[in-house]
Design an enzyme around this catalytic site. Sequence first.
Site, PDB file in Angstrom:
ATOM      1  N   HIS A   1      -0.376  -0.912  -2.174  1.00 59.56           N
ATOM      2  CA  HIS A   1      -0.277  -1.638  -0.907  1.00 59.56           C
ATOM      3  C   HIS A   1      -1.058  -2.956  -0.898  1.00 59.56           C
ATOM      4  O   HIS A   1      -0.480  -4.045  -0.854  1.00 59.56           O
ATOM      5  CB  HIS A   1      -0.765  -0.749   0.237  1.00 59.56           C
ATOM      6  CG  HIS A   1      -0.105   0.584   0.301  1.00 59.56           C
ATOM      7  ND1 HIS A   1       1.204   0.749   0.707  1.00 59.56           N
ATOM      8  CD2 HIS A   1      -0.566   1.828   0.003  1.00 59.56           C
ATOM      9  CE1 HIS A   1       1.517   2.031   0.670  1.00 59.56           C
ATOM     10  NE2 HIS A   1       0.461   2.708   0.245  1.00 59.56           N
ATOM     11  N   ASP A   2      -2.378  -2.873  -0.893  1.00 57.81           N
ATOM     12  CA  ASP A   2      -3.216  -4.033  -0.593  1.00 57.81           C
ATOM     13  C   ASP A   2      -3.087  -5.208  -1.566  1.00 57.81           C
ATOM     14  O   ASP A   2      -3.177  -6.364  -1.138  1.00 57.81           O
ATOM     15  CB  ASP A   2      -4.684  -3.600  -0.511  1.00 57.81           C
ATOM     16  CG  ASP A   2      -4.945  -2.686   0.675  1.00 57.81           C
ATOM     17  OD1 ASP A   2      -4.178  -2.748   1.659  1.00 57.81           O
ATOM     18  OD2 ASP A   2      -5.913  -1.904   0.624  1.00 57.81           O
TER      19      ASP A   2
END
Length: 311
Positions: free
Chosen positions: A241-242
């Site tokens: 994700h990040d």
Amino acid sequence: MIPRPLIIDCDPGVDDAIALLLALASPAEFDLLGVTTVAGNVPLSLTTANARRICHLAQRADVPVYAGCPRPLLRSLTTAEDIHGATGLQGAALPEPALPLPAQHAVAFLIEQFTTASAPITLATLGPLTNLAVALIQCPKIAQGIDRVVIMGGSLGGGNVTPAAEFNIYVDPHAAKVVVEAGLPLTMIGLDVTHQVVTTPERLTALENLGTPVGKAAAGMLRYYGQLDVERYGLAAPPLHDPCVVAYLLRPDLFTGRPMHLAIETEGSLCLGRTVANAYPTAAAPANATVIETVDAEGFYTLLTERLGKL
């Protein structure tokens, strides 16, 4: 090229750690002014120690880490040890952080930076938005010093902590509402995008084959991370994700998106933390964010592996 002034607000967490490494490996593109931490994936004491460990691993003692808010604005803290492990960085045995922890609170650091900067600063948020929301509440004029805020959070579809809500927004929906309604230049990268970026065995092997402490640590963390999401969503491999936020700032050409009206649900019990994005803005509800919809996953992993190989 003049490096972009950047602050990363995060809650490490395995994927935060990979995002930090990607940013730390890109000094030509980023003037990383500091890293601020918030409670989220694990409690604040761990997110702060983990951010310092990652800076130490990357041999970037020049990047200070500031501890921020230990809980959401109004709700009790929800954490995600089931995803990231008890320490937040399961799979990597990293030494205790050697960098001193500044006494200044992360919110005070954000306010100071945004009100004194000679040029607007980009803020990458990888966790709950508590620190930024508190800074905006305390000092609304910081908005003038923000070039843009790129958020990992939300979803155009379903969530990953409830059927309606993505984790970062769900942990502190009231903070997310403050940020979304502050009139900032926002970009949202949600689950619809990050679930396209999966760590296949081949991509994991490429990181491991770097043969460096950073490559081994990244591969070790990713080998553990995300298995629950694979089982839950039927993905081919764990999503990452990040790091999409940092990759977007490095290579926006790898992503596509469009302006939308973004709102945060803070009232309903079933949909608390839902990001409601309208792809057809109106005069009454004009576009207030760029919402990313697609990513070139192969290009993303090529970028990630190449950059981590520099550390």
